[in-house]
Enzyme design. Structure first.
Site, PDB file in Angstrom:
ATOM      1  N   GLU A  33      -6.247  -2.299 -11.162  1.00  0.00           N
ATOM      2  CA  GLU A  33      -5.077  -2.014 -10.310  1.00  0.00           C
ATOM      3  C   GLU A  33      -3.831  -1.962 -11.189  1.00  0.00           C
ATOM      4  OE1 GLU A  33      -3.905  -1.240  -7.112  1.00  0.00           O
ATOM      5  OE2 GLU A  33      -1.961  -1.548  -8.072  1.00  0.00           O
ATOM      6  N   ILE A  49      -2.994  -0.890  13.135  1.00  0.00           N
ATOM      7  CA  ILE A  49      -3.797  -0.648  14.341  1.00  0.00           C
ATOM      8  C   ILE A  49      -5.196  -0.200  13.946  1.00  0.00           C
ATOM      9  CG2 ILE A  49      -4.003   0.764  16.444  1.00  0.00           C
ATOM     10  CD1 ILE A  49      -1.008   0.702  16.563  1.00  0.00           C
ATOM     11  N   HIS A  51      -7.627   1.889  15.276  1.00  0.00           N
ATOM     12  CA  HIS A  51      -7.658   2.922  16.318  1.00  0.00           C
ATOM     13  C   HIS A  51      -9.076   3.087  16.877  1.00  0.00           C
ATOM     14  CE1 HIS A  51      -3.563   4.158  15.408  1.00  0.00           C
ATOM     15  NE2 HIS A  51      -3.856   4.172  14.125  1.00  0.00           N
ATOM     16  N   ARG A 309       3.154   8.047   4.197  1.00  0.00           N
ATOM     17  CA  ARG A 309       1.796   8.581   4.364  1.00  0.00           C
ATOM     18  C   ARG A 309       1.541   9.602   3.253  1.00  0.00           C
ATOM     19  NH1 ARG A 309       4.893   8.827   9.031  1.00  0.00           N
ATOM     20  NH2 ARG A 309       4.117   7.814  10.887  1.00  0.00           N
ATOM     21  N   ILE A 334      -5.710   9.840   1.853  1.00  0.00           N
ATOM     22  CA  ILE A 334      -6.207   8.828   2.805  1.00  0.00           C
ATOM     23  C   ILE A 334      -5.003   8.276   3.584  1.00  0.00           C
ATOM     24  CG2 ILE A 334      -7.672   6.794   3.130  1.00  0.00           C
ATOM     25  CD1 ILE A 334      -9.187   8.986   1.653  1.00  0.00           C
ATOM     26  N   GLU A 335      -4.570   9.094   4.523  1.00  0.00           N
ATOM     27  CA  GLU A 335      -3.472   8.659   5.395  1.00  0.00           C
ATOM     28  C   GLU A 335      -4.087   8.011   6.633  1.00  0.00           C
ATOM     29  OE1 GLU A 335      -1.385  11.746   7.429  1.00  0.00           O
ATOM     30  OE2 GLU A 335      -2.840  13.262   6.869  1.00  0.00           O
ATOM     31  N   CYS A 398       7.752 -23.305   4.563  1.00  0.00           N
ATOM     32  CA  CYS A 398       8.437 -22.270   5.354  1.00  0.00           C
ATOM     33  C   CYS A 398       8.521 -22.784   6.786  1.00  0.00           C
ATOM     34  CB  CYS A 398       7.645 -20.969   5.280  1.00  0.00           C
ATOM     35  SG  CYS A 398       8.046 -19.798   6.577  1.00  0.00           S
ATOM     36  N   CYS A 400      10.026 -21.333   9.482  1.00  0.00           N
ATOM     37  CA  CYS A 400       9.849 -20.351  10.571  1.00  0.00           C
ATOM     38  C   CYS A 400       8.370 -20.173  10.902  1.00  0.00           C
ATOM     39  CB  CYS A 400      10.406 -18.993  10.172  1.00  0.00           C
ATOM     40  SG  CYS A 400      12.087 -19.012   9.620  1.00  0.00           S
ATOM     41  N   CYS A 435      14.007 -16.306   9.216  1.00  0.00           N
ATOM     42  CA  CYS A 435      15.065 -16.411   8.187  1.00  0.00           C
ATOM     43  C   CYS A 435      14.754 -15.559   6.963  1.00  0.00           C
ATOM     44  CB  CYS A 435      15.327 -17.862   7.825  1.00  0.00           C
ATOM     45  SG  CYS A 435      14.207 -18.546   6.596  1.00  0.00           S
TER      46      CYS A 435
HETATM   47  C1  FAD Z   1       3.635   4.559   8.200  1.00  0.00           C
HETATM   48  C2  FAD Z   1       2.141   4.389   8.148  1.00  0.00           C
HETATM   49  C3  FAD Z   1       1.459   3.887   9.253  1.00  0.00           C
HETATM   50  C4  FAD Z   1       0.074   3.757   9.223  1.00  0.00           C
HETATM   51  N1  FAD Z   1      -0.562   3.168  10.272  1.00  0.00           N
HETATM   52  C5  FAD Z   1      -1.905   2.996  10.229  1.00  0.00           C
HETATM   53  C6  FAD Z   1      -2.570   2.340  11.288  1.00  0.00           C
HETATM   54  O1  FAD Z   1      -1.967   1.825  12.214  1.00  0.00           O
HETATM   55  N2  FAD Z   1      -3.921   2.276  11.251  1.00  0.00           N
HETATM   56  C7  FAD Z   1      -4.639   2.836  10.230  1.00  0.00           C
HETATM   57  O2  FAD Z   1      -5.865   2.811  10.291  1.00  0.00           O
HETATM   58  N3  FAD Z   1      -4.026   3.398   9.160  1.00  0.00           N
HETATM   59  C8  FAD Z   1      -2.675   3.491   9.136  1.00  0.00           C
HETATM   60  N4  FAD Z   1      -2.033   4.034   8.069  1.00  0.00           N
HETATM   61  C9  FAD Z   1      -2.820   4.547   6.949  1.00  0.00           C
HETATM   62  C10 FAD Z   1      -3.188   3.470   5.929  1.00  0.00           C
HETATM   63  O3  FAD Z   1      -2.105   2.632   5.656  1.00  0.00           O
HETATM   64  C11 FAD Z   1      -3.641   4.166   4.639  1.00  0.00           C
HETATM   65  O4  FAD Z   1      -4.599   5.124   4.951  1.00  0.00           O
HETATM   66  C12 FAD Z   1      -4.242   3.200   3.639  1.00  0.00           C
HETATM   67  O5  FAD Z   1      -3.415   2.092   3.447  1.00  0.00           O
HETATM   68  C13 FAD Z   1      -4.457   3.914   2.308  1.00  0.00           C
HETATM   69  O6  FAD Z   1      -4.987   2.976   1.417  1.00  0.00           O
HETATM   70  P1  FAD Z   1      -5.263   3.343  -0.107  1.00  0.00           P
HETATM   71  O7  FAD Z   1      -6.041   2.234  -0.670  1.00  0.00           O
HETATM   72  O8  FAD Z   1      -5.844   4.714  -0.179  1.00  0.00           O
HETATM   73  O9  FAD Z   1      -3.843   3.480  -0.759  1.00  0.00           O
HETATM   74  P2  FAD Z   1      -2.870   2.350  -1.446  1.00  0.00           P
HETATM   75  O10 FAD Z   1      -2.741   1.177  -0.584  1.00  0.00           O
HETATM   76  O11 FAD Z   1      -1.641   3.080  -1.809  1.00  0.00           O
HETATM   77  O12 FAD Z   1      -3.691   1.931  -2.707  1.00  0.00           O
HETATM   78  C14 FAD Z   1      -3.723   2.670  -3.907  1.00  0.00           C
HETATM   79  C15 FAD Z   1      -3.577   1.692  -5.048  1.00  0.00           C
HETATM   80  O13 FAD Z   1      -3.810   2.351  -6.279  1.00  0.00           O
HETATM   81  C16 FAD Z   1      -2.915   1.827  -7.246  1.00  0.00           C
HETATM   82  N5  FAD Z   1      -2.813   2.841  -8.302  1.00  0.00           N
HETATM   83  C17 FAD Z   1      -2.109   3.984  -8.297  1.00  0.00           C
HETATM   84  N6  FAD Z   1      -2.332   4.674  -9.431  1.00  0.00           N
HETATM   85  C18 FAD Z   1      -3.211   3.945 -10.158  1.00  0.00           C
HETATM   86  C19 FAD Z   1      -3.836   4.134 -11.425  1.00  0.00           C
HETATM   87  N7  FAD Z   1      -3.600   5.237 -12.135  1.00  0.00           N
HETATM   88  N8  FAD Z   1      -4.672   3.159 -11.894  1.00  0.00           N
HETATM   89  C20 FAD Z   1      -4.911   2.033 -11.159  1.00  0.00           C
HETATM   90  N9  FAD Z   1      -4.346   1.815  -9.953  1.00  0.00           N
HETATM   91  C21 FAD Z   1      -3.520   2.763  -9.449  1.00  0.00           C
HETATM   92  C22 FAD Z   1      -1.645   1.588  -6.473  1.00  0.00           C
HETATM   93  O14 FAD Z   1      -0.808   0.634  -7.105  1.00  0.00           O
HETATM   94  C23 FAD Z   1      -2.190   1.092  -5.141  1.00  0.00           C
HETATM   95  O15 FAD Z   1      -2.295  -0.318  -5.104  1.00  0.00           O
HETATM   96  C24 FAD Z   1      -0.647   4.175   8.068  1.00  0.00           C
HETATM   97  C25 FAD Z   1       0.050   4.631   6.948  1.00  0.00           C
HETATM   98  C26 FAD Z   1       1.433   4.722   6.981  1.00  0.00           C
HETATM   99  C27 FAD Z   1       2.158   5.151   5.763  1.00  0.00           C
END
Ligand code: FAD
Length: 482
Positions: A33, A49, A51, A309, A334-335, A398, A400, A435
């Site tokens: 990471e 959430i 879903h 996203r 992966i949104e 903490c 709160c 707080c």
């Molecule tokens: C506003 C919003 C609301 C959402 N609401 C929901 C919801 O209610 N329910 C739901 O199911 N989903 C929801 N999502 C979607 C969900 O949050 C994401 O799909 C999910 O968190 C993506 O996870 P990830 O591990 O792909 O990305 P990240 O959490 O971004 O993880 C990627 C990681 O890779 C690391 N990284 C980057 N480059 C490198 C590299 N070169 N080498 C090593 N590490 C690296 C980063 O530091 C990071 O920790 C929402 C998203 C948003 C933005």
């Protein structure tokens, strides 16, 4: 150099879910990471959430993995020691046209106990709703969970089952070397693995490009939020969705398992991973939330935040092997609903790697994670027993959120451990109360000094440069001097 079976880049919910899933098999797994902890990217700022089937997008990989994930829920929650809030949801229509969509949701979900409700029935369930509501779709399967809790539980369970994790290791390049891959980090270290999974979230397309692959560039859509104080617990008791649009599920009003209420997110294109909150964005959130619940108590806001996203133009998940290196798998776009779909994504990744020759022999001795005790949730008798066993349970750090010194120490000693104030916040809820750190922010640096051997000038809020304690005359490296 040790050769791992699989190396994963990225400790968001997706990378940690892949690590957890692979930990069920007799494999040597490595997670690298870029940041100082897991859950520092998109996974740290979302609505949390889970879903239901009604919200599956048909005909997409996103939908397929969302569905798969739902069938993992009960096993995953048990193994990870997670307790989502099973609050159900109401999707609210404000016109005859919008009400047509409720039927689509009902038909798609085919959920037992789900129904379309009249305004009177909806208002009986949620008396504070806008009385102009035309109809509502009640879905009992929607749940909410802390996104931090999920990601950290996945990481802890993976670590407990032998996954190695290294932090502040940004993977910059992967190349083939004899019968394995060489993984190069920005810090100069190299690791060897037979397979590599790119779960780098927003960083995934760049990493793919460095390897010689092409993933279409990401588009960024910011979502801003208000967090209401726990004093508002019970103001609404279901996730309240408007009718979704093509773009998003809209601005919601949602309870959280910890008792806060979240308002948001809006949907605004931004040119990069810009997680600032803005007056215009928050006004839009207020308008959207007031449409559902006109009297929402905005005087009880304790924090605002935003998440971005990382979407691909087709608005679907991308999971594909590298065209350059056949044992490299890229994940991108992966949104939402990536949090909900994380278990399904992980299983799919495991299957794809298995088809390319990764031996998936199930471990006999896989261990479930024992969740940490939460003092605030303990009965008076339990509290007395804990304090008698260890006086640190009686020291409130903490006020709160009633977090004790014992919980903070556990977070600092867990694997992977909290190393920053935000790491502690995500594990224990210090800094998360009314707080916002006004009280615990005074005590935590001292605890970090004592427990981790850090000097006060090394203590960080989160990433590089976010020093918490500055001596007179010192300026944080990236701070603006006015
Ligand atoms: C506003 C919003 C609301 C959402 N609401 C929901 C919801 O209610 N329910 C739901 O199911 N989903 C929801 N999502 C979607 C969900 O949050 C994401 O799909 C999910 O968190 C993506 O996870 P990830 O591990 O792909 O990305 P990240 O959490 O971004 O993880 C990627 C990681 O890779 C690391 N990284 C980057 N480059 C490198 C590299 N070169 N080498 C090593 N590490 C690296 C980063 O530091 C990071 O920790 C929402 C998203 C948003 C933005």
């Amino acid at each position: 150099m040790k050769t791992y079976d699989v190396a994963i880049a990225g400790g968001g919910v997706v990378g940690c879910a892949v690590a957890w899933y692979l930990a069920h098999f007799s494999l040597d797994v490595l997670l690298l990471e870029k940041r100082e902890d897991v859950c520092c990217g998109v996974s740290k700022a979302n609505t949390g959430i889970l879903h239901s089937r009604s919200y599956v997008t048909p005909g997409t990989l996103k939908g397929e993995l969302h569905l798969r994930s739902l069938s993992w829920f009960s096993q995953a929650f048990q193994e990870l020691g997670l307790k989502p809030l099973r609050c159900g949801a109401l999707t609210l229509a404000f016109s005859k046209e919008e009400a047509q969509h409720l039927k689509v949701l009902q038909e798609q979900g085919k959920i037992e106990g789900a129904s379309i409700l009249s305004p009177k029935e909806v208002l009986a369930l949620e008396p504070r709703l806008n009385p102009k509501v035309y109809a509502g779709y009640f879905d009992p399967e929607t749940m909410v969970i802390s996104p931090f809790a999920v990601t950290i539980a996945l990481a802890e369970c993976a670590a407990l089952n032998g996954v190695t994790m290294h932090f502040e290791k940004e993977v910059v390049f992967v190349e083939a070397s004899w019968d394995h891959l060489l993984i190069h980090c920005a810090s100069g270290e190299r690791y060897a693995a037979k397979f590599f999974v790119n779960c780098a979230g927003i960083g995934a397309p760049q990493l793919a490009q460095n390897i010689g692959d092409v993933i279409p560039p990401l588009c960024f859509f910011r979502g801003q939020y208000f967090v209401l104080d726990r004093e508002c617990q019970g103001f609404v008791s279901h996730v309240l969705y408007p009718v979704p649009t093509e773009e998003s599920k809209g601005i919601l009003v949602s309870p959280t398992p910890e008792g806060n209420i979240l308002l948001g997110p809006n949907f605004e294109p931004v040119s990069y991973e810009n997680t600032a909150t803005t007056i215009q964005g928050l006004e839009e959130v207020e308008k959207g939330a007031r449409k559902l619940v006109p009297e929402i108590p905005l005087d009880k806001v304790i924090a605002t935040f935003s998440g971005v996203r990382p979407a691909l133009p087709k608005r679907d998940f991308y999971v594909a092997f590298s065209l350059r290196l056949p044992s490299v798998l890229h994940l991108a776009g992966i949104e939402s609903p990536g949090l909900t779909a994380c278990f399904g994504i992980a299983e799919y990744v495991g299957e794809l790697l298995g088809k390319r020759g990764l031996p998936l022999r199930e471990k006999k001795n896989f261990q479930s994670r024992v969740p940490p005790l939460v003092f605030r949730e303990c009965s008076l008798e339990e509290r007395e027993r804990l304090i008698a066993e260890d006086p640190d349970w009686g020291k409130i750090v903490c006020r709160c959120e009633e977090v004790t010194l014992a919980e903070v120490k556990r977070a600092l000693r867990s694997s992977p451990p909290a190393r920053t104030l935000d790491g502690l916040k995500r594990r224990t809820r210090v800094f998360a109360g009314r707080c916002q750190g006004g009280f615990c922010g005074m005590h935590l640096p001292g605890i970090l000094e004592r427990e981790c051997g850090l000097s006060s000038s090394d203590i960080r809020k989160s990433g590089p440069g976010s020093f918490y304690v500055l001596r007179k005359g010192e300026v944080a490296p990236d701070a603006k001097v006015c």
